[in-house]
Design a protein around this motif. Structure first.
Motif, PDB file in Angstrom:
ATOM      1  N   ARG A  30     -19.128 -37.896  30.262  1.00  9.51           N
ATOM      2  CA  ARG A  30     -18.551 -38.549  31.439  1.00  9.51           C
ATOM      3  C   ARG A  30     -17.489 -37.695  32.130  1.00  9.51           C
ATOM      4  O   ARG A  30     -17.096 -37.994  33.249  1.00  9.51           O
ATOM      5  CB  ARG A  30     -17.980 -39.909  31.059  1.00  9.51           C
ATOM      6  N   TYR A  31     -17.020 -36.650  31.462  1.00 11.91           N
ATOM      7  CA  TYR A  31     -16.037 -35.738  32.055  1.00 11.91           C
ATOM      8  C   TYR A  31     -16.696 -34.506  32.659  1.00 11.91           C
ATOM      9  O   TYR A  31     -16.013 -33.585  33.103  1.00 11.91           O
ATOM     10  CB  TYR A  31     -15.008 -35.317  31.004  1.00 11.91           C
ATOM     11  N   GLY A  32     -18.017 -34.456  32.623  1.00 15.39           N
ATOM     12  CA  GLY A  32     -18.737 -33.326  33.184  1.00 15.39           C
ATOM     13  C   GLY A  32     -18.901 -32.157  32.229  1.00 15.39           C
ATOM     14  O   GLY A  32     -19.358 -31.093  32.634  1.00 15.39           O
ATOM     15  N   ARG A  33     -18.545 -32.349  30.954  1.00 13.21           N
ATOM     16  CA  ARG A  33     -18.687 -31.282  29.963  1.00 13.21           C
ATOM     17  C   ARG A  33     -20.098 -31.276  29.397  1.00 13.21           C
ATOM     18  O   ARG A  33     -20.710 -32.322  29.227  1.00 13.21           O
ATOM     19  CB  ARG A  33     -17.683 -31.475  28.824  1.00 13.21           C
ATOM     20  N   ILE A  34     -20.586 -30.091  29.103  1.00 13.12           N
ATOM     21  CA  ILE A  34     -21.917 -29.958  28.522  1.00 13.12           C
ATOM     22  C   ILE A  34     -21.862 -30.303  27.035  1.00 13.12           C
ATOM     23  O   ILE A  34     -21.017 -29.801  26.302  1.00 13.12           O
ATOM     24  CB  ILE A  34     -22.459 -28.528  28.709  1.00 13.12           C
ATOM     25  N   ILE A  35     -22.752 -31.165  26.615  1.00 13.04           N
ATOM     26  CA  ILE A  35     -22.948 -31.458  25.192  1.00 13.04           C
ATOM     27  C   ILE A  35     -24.059 -30.498  24.749  1.00 13.04           C
ATOM     28  O   ILE A  35     -25.112 -30.426  25.380  1.00 13.04           O
ATOM     29  CB  ILE A  35     -23.404 -32.913  24.968  1.00 13.04           C
ATOM     30  N   ALA A  36     -23.795 -29.748  23.687  1.00 11.52           N
ATOM     31  CA  ALA A  36     -24.752 -28.705  23.315  1.00 11.52           C
ATOM     32  C   ALA A  36     -24.872 -28.538  21.811  1.00 11.52           C
ATOM     33  O   ALA A  36     -23.957 -28.864  21.056  1.00 11.52           O
ATOM     34  CB  ALA A  36     -24.332 -27.374  23.933  1.00 11.52           C
ATOM     35  N   ASP A  37     -25.998 -28.013  21.408  1.00 13.83           N
ATOM     36  CA  ASP A  37     -26.216 -27.554  20.045  1.00 13.83           C
ATOM     37  C   ASP A  37     -26.003 -26.050  20.046  1.00 13.83           C
ATOM     38  O   ASP A  37     -26.443 -25.357  20.964  1.00 13.83           O
ATOM     39  CB  ASP A  37     -27.643 -27.873  19.586  1.00 13.83           C
ATOM     40  N   VAL A  38     -25.309 -25.556  19.028  1.00 12.01           N
ATOM     41  CA  VAL A  38     -25.016 -24.129  18.918  1.00 12.01           C
ATOM     42  C   VAL A  38     -25.680 -23.609  17.648  1.00 12.01           C
ATOM     43  O   VAL A  38     -25.445 -24.138  16.560  1.00 12.01           O
ATOM     44  CB  VAL A  38     -23.493 -23.878  18.869  1.00 12.01           C
ATOM     45  N   TYR A  39     -26.500 -22.581  17.825  1.00 14.90           N
ATOM     46  CA  TYR A  39     -27.217 -21.990  16.701  1.00 14.90           C
ATOM     47  C   TYR A  39     -26.692 -20.584  16.429  1.00 14.90           C
ATOM     48  O   TYR A  39     -26.536 -19.780  17.342  1.00 14.90           O
ATOM     49  CB  TYR A  39     -28.720 -21.959  16.975  1.00 14.90           C
ATOM     50  N   LEU A  40     -26.419 -20.324  15.163  1.00 18.32           N
ATOM     51  CA  LEU A  40     -25.918 -19.022  14.725  1.00 18.32           C
ATOM     52  C   LEU A  40     -27.066 -18.014  14.701  1.00 18.32           C
ATOM     53  O   LEU A  40     -28.241 -18.400  14.656  1.00 18.32           O
ATOM     54  CB  LEU A  40     -25.291 -19.156  13.343  1.00 18.32           C
ATOM     55  N   PRO A  41     -26.734 -16.736  14.694  1.00 17.53           N
ATOM     56  CA  PRO A  41     -27.786 -15.708  14.670  1.00 17.53           C
ATOM     57  C   PRO A  41     -28.747 -15.838  13.492  1.00 17.53           C
ATOM     58  O   PRO A  41     -29.916 -15.504  13.602  1.00 17.53           O
ATOM     59  CB  PRO A  41     -27.005 -14.393  14.594  1.00 17.53           C
ATOM     60  N   ASP A  42     -28.265 -16.387  12.368  1.00 18.66           N
ATOM     61  CA  ASP A  42     -29.140 -16.544  11.198  1.00 18.66           C
ATOM     62  C   ASP A  42     -29.934 -17.854  11.233  1.00 18.66           C
ATOM     63  O   ASP A  42     -30.624 -18.195  10.275  1.00 18.66           O
ATOM     64  CB  ASP A  42     -28.343 -16.425   9.893  1.00 18.66           C
ATOM     65  N   GLY A  43     -29.812 -18.604  12.344  1.00 21.14           N
ATOM     66  CA  GLY A  43     -30.584 -19.827  12.514  1.00 21.14           C
ATOM     67  C   GLY A  43     -29.866 -21.103  12.133  1.00 21.14           C
ATOM     68  O   GLY A  43     -30.341 -22.198  12.415  1.00 21.14           O
ATOM     69  N   ARG A  44     -28.714 -20.966  11.454  1.00 20.37           N
ATOM     70  CA  ARG A  44     -27.985 -22.175  11.081  1.00 20.37           C
ATOM     71  C   ARG A  44     -27.431 -22.870  12.326  1.00 20.37           C
ATOM     72  O   ARG A  44     -27.127 -22.234  13.318  1.00 20.37           O
ATOM     73  CB  ARG A  44     -26.838 -21.858  10.121  1.00 20.37           C
ATOM     74  N   TRP A  45     -27.276 -24.161  12.233  1.00 24.83           N
ATOM     75  CA  TRP A  45     -26.801 -25.006  13.317  1.00 24.83           C
ATOM     76  C   TRP A  45     -25.299 -25.203  13.148  1.00 24.83           C
ATOM     77  O   TRP A  45     -24.850 -25.878  12.216  1.00 24.83           O
ATOM     78  CB  TRP A  45     -27.556 -26.319  13.229  1.00 24.83           C
ATOM     79  N   LEU A  46     -24.508 -24.606  14.027  1.00 25.95           N
ATOM     80  CA  LEU A  46     -23.050 -24.651  13.903  1.00 25.95           C
ATOM     81  C   LEU A  46     -22.524 -26.076  13.910  1.00 25.95           C
ATOM     82  O   LEU A  46     -21.615 -26.409  13.140  1.00 25.95           O
ATOM     83  CB  LEU A  46     -22.390 -23.825  15.017  1.00 25.95           C
TER      84      LEU A  46
END
Length: 87
Positions: A30-46
């Motif tokens: 609601r504040y205009g911020r992106i909700i995101a998934d972040v993936y590390l170079p080794d494939g793990r999900w931060l």
């Protein structure tokens, strides 16, 4: 400035500093911020790694992901970081 913020920052830095991550936007809050998934170079999900370590909350308003919910519950049971406090 939130509880364990510096610990979370250090944890994240150790995993990702000077590396390329993959960011996958999933929504906008609601504040205009992106909700995101972040993936590390080794494939793990931060996102998962932070919640698993008790360094972030699983906001069920934005995510109904069962894996994140279970990771938070386990961190709570183990009283990791954020979950050491009574509040």
């Amino acid at each position: 400035s939130q509880a364990y913020g510096q610990v979370a920052k250090q944890f994240t830095s150790q995993l990702i500093y000077n590396k390329q991550a993959t960011i996958k936007g999933t929504d906008i809050d609601r504040y205009g911020r992106i909700i995101a998934d972040v993936y590390l170079p080794d494939g793990r999900w931060l996102n998962y790694e932070l919640i698993k370590e008790g360094l972030a909350w699983h906001y069920k308003t934005y995510s109904d992901n069962q894996q994140l919910s279970e990771a938070e519950q386990k961190a709570r049971q183990q009283k990791k970081h954020l979950w050491q406090a009574t509040n």
